[in-house]
Write a protein that holds these residues in place. Structure first.
Motif, short mmCIF file in Angstrom:
data_model
loop_
_atom_site.label_atom_id
_atom_site.label_comp_id
_atom_site.label_asym_id
_atom_site.label_seq_id
_atom_site.Cartn_x
_atom_site.Cartn_y
_atom_site.Cartn_z
N ASN A 265 65.57 82.45 52.00
CA ASN A 265 64.53 81.91 51.13
C ASN A 265 64.93 80.55 50.58
O ASN A 265 65.86 80.44 49.79
N ASP A 270 58.56 78.10 43.14
CA ASP A 270 58.23 79.49 42.83
C ASP A 270 59.55 80.24 42.76
O ASP A 270 60.37 80.12 43.67
N PRO A 271 59.77 81.01 41.70
CA PRO A 271 61.10 81.63 41.52
C PRO A 271 61.44 82.71 42.53
O PRO A 271 62.61 82.93 42.83
N LEU A 272 60.45 83.40 43.06
CA LEU A 272 60.74 84.53 43.94
C LEU A 272 59.91 84.49 45.20
O LEU A 272 58.78 84.00 45.20
N ASN A 273 60.49 85.04 46.27
CA ASN A 273 59.75 85.22 47.51
C ASN A 273 60.04 86.64 47.98
O ASN A 273 60.92 87.32 47.42
N SER A 274 59.34 87.09 48.98
CA SER A 274 59.58 88.46 49.46
C SER A 274 59.17 88.61 50.91
O SER A 274 58.47 87.75 51.47
N GLN A 302 63.70 88.02 47.39
CA GLN A 302 64.78 87.03 47.36
C GLN A 302 64.44 85.91 46.40
O GLN A 302 63.34 85.38 46.43
N GLY A 303 65.40 85.55 45.54
CA GLY A 303 65.26 84.37 44.71
C GLY A 303 65.58 83.12 45.52
O GLY A 303 65.92 83.21 46.70
N GLN A 304 65.52 81.95 44.89
CA GLN A 304 65.80 80.71 45.62
C GLN A 304 67.24 80.69 46.10
O GLN A 304 68.16 80.90 45.31
N GLN A 306 68.61 82.81 48.04
CA GLN A 306 69.09 84.13 48.49
C GLN A 306 68.72 84.35 49.95
O GLN A 306 67.77 83.78 50.48
#
Ligand SMILES: [Cu+2]
Length: 363
Positions: A265, A270-274, A302-304, A306
């Motif tokens: 990621n 944006d703080p989070l992705n998935s 996943q955070g930035q 990760q």
């Protein structure tokens, strides 16, 4: 049961809109629009940015379908000590790319592509990266891994020795050991950091364990986004840059074959992705630094910065969606399909036959 699922899907316009193009199966877009290989365009109207049009991959110089399995091993030679030296040439350059049909973006790239090359090495090797900044802006290569400060690609550190910020036209050679094994990343570290990264200066960095991992169909997915109007928010979300690419061109995989996804990621703003996969579960190896999975799941956050490795097998032929479970991202491009085997074999008979192959299904 299958008929019921179809009826439910058909009543949801968003689900219709995300059906992959050119599916031969009974659940495919062709079943709804009823004509040849371009079937799916009308059904795609709810989800595509420009139905019927696609990105010019040739002009971009890269195709997200090819990026998936494109691993850059560099050049190797054996040192007197017996160690392997692995070496790459990396050039930063400014380049306009098309991130959705008709949407051009002034990207900053490593080796002309976004994401940059997937650099792949083996644990314990000596790595050397000859970096040339051919962009109009200062950049660096900052690697995740274990290395001395001078090799960290940090502006202000080692400037008097040629390290730190690398100006336009300047070069620097990064050299460090491949440690630890796992799935890492690299990116520019010049400020404003979010804009240098989100412009496209990032890539996956894989260090294979000495003993390797089991054979698998391997692919890299870099979750990214594009702030096309520079308002510090993303207008387009994607895996490997082009929104909805893997809806238009589903990822072909084989039934019952181990699939290994290197998921990173790099999304900014944006703080989070998935990542969520339909109709299946995967073993998850966070950062890939252990050979034992931490979780058996169908969704990972996943955070930035990760990243993690996913391993799964598909037991049934068919088209299976994967997407960000953040619905906003999914509907702005971060969606795709795995095409397992031949989807036209997705029949109740095939499904029940597969079920009968399971140890507890033989009755
Ligand atoms: Cu930069």
């Amino acid at each position: 049961m299958l008929g019921g699922a179809l009826a439910a899907g058909a009543s949801l316009p968003i689900v219709q809109g995300l059906l992959p193009r050119e599916s031969g199966g009974p659940t495919g877009a062709s079943a709804m629009s009823g004509h040849g290989s371009h079937a799916g365009h009308e059904a795609f109207a709810h989800a595509g940015f420009a139905p019927g049009r696609s990105v010019n991959h040739r002009a971009n110089g890269f195709n997200p379908t090819e990026l998936l399995r494109d691993f850059d091993y560099g050049k190797t030679r054996r040192l007197a000590s017996g160690r392997v030296l692995r070496e790459w040439e990396i050039v930063a350059q400014d380049k306009e790319i098309e991130v959705a049909p008709g949407v051009k973006y002034e990207a900053w790239t490593y080796n002309g592509r976004v994401p940059g090359p997937t650099l792949r090495a083996r644990e314990g090797e000596k790595l050397r990266l000859n970096f040339l900044n051919a962009s109009e802006h200062p950049h660096t290569m900052h690697f995740h891994g274990i290395h001395p400060a001078l090799m960290d690609g940090m502006p202000g550190i080692g400037e008097n020795r040629g390290a730190g910020q690398i100006g336009p036209g300047e070069e620097f050679t990064y050299e460090f050991d491949a440690e630890p094994f796992g799935l890492h990343l690299y990116h520019c570290h010049v400020s404003p950091l979010a804009s240098h990264i989100s412009r496209g200066l990032y890539g996956a960095f894989i260090i294979d364990p000495k003993k390797g991992r089991p054979d698998a169909d391997e692919m890299v997915m870099v979750m990214n986004g594009f702030d096309t109007n520079f308002d510090l928010g993303n207008e387009i979300y994607a895996v490997n840059t082009v929104g909805f690419h893997y809806v238009n061109e589903p990822i072909q995989v084989s039934r019952d074959e181990l699939l290994r996804v290197y998921l990173v990621n790099v999304l900014e703003y944006d703080p989070l992705n998935s990542f969520h996969v339909h109709a299946n579960f995967f073993q998850y190896y966070p950062t890939g630094t252990s050979l034992d999975p931490s979780e058996y799941t169908d969704t990972v956050i996943q955070g930035q910065g990760q990243r993690g490795i996913l391993e799964m097998k598909f037991p049934f032929d068919g088209d299976y969606m994967f997407h960000a479970h953040v619905s906003e991202f999914a509907e702005l491009g971060w969606s795709g399909f795995f095409r397992v085997g031949n989807p036209s074999r997705l029949t109740a008979a095939a499904a029940s036959a597969a079920y009968c192959d399971l140890p507890w299904g033989k009755t």
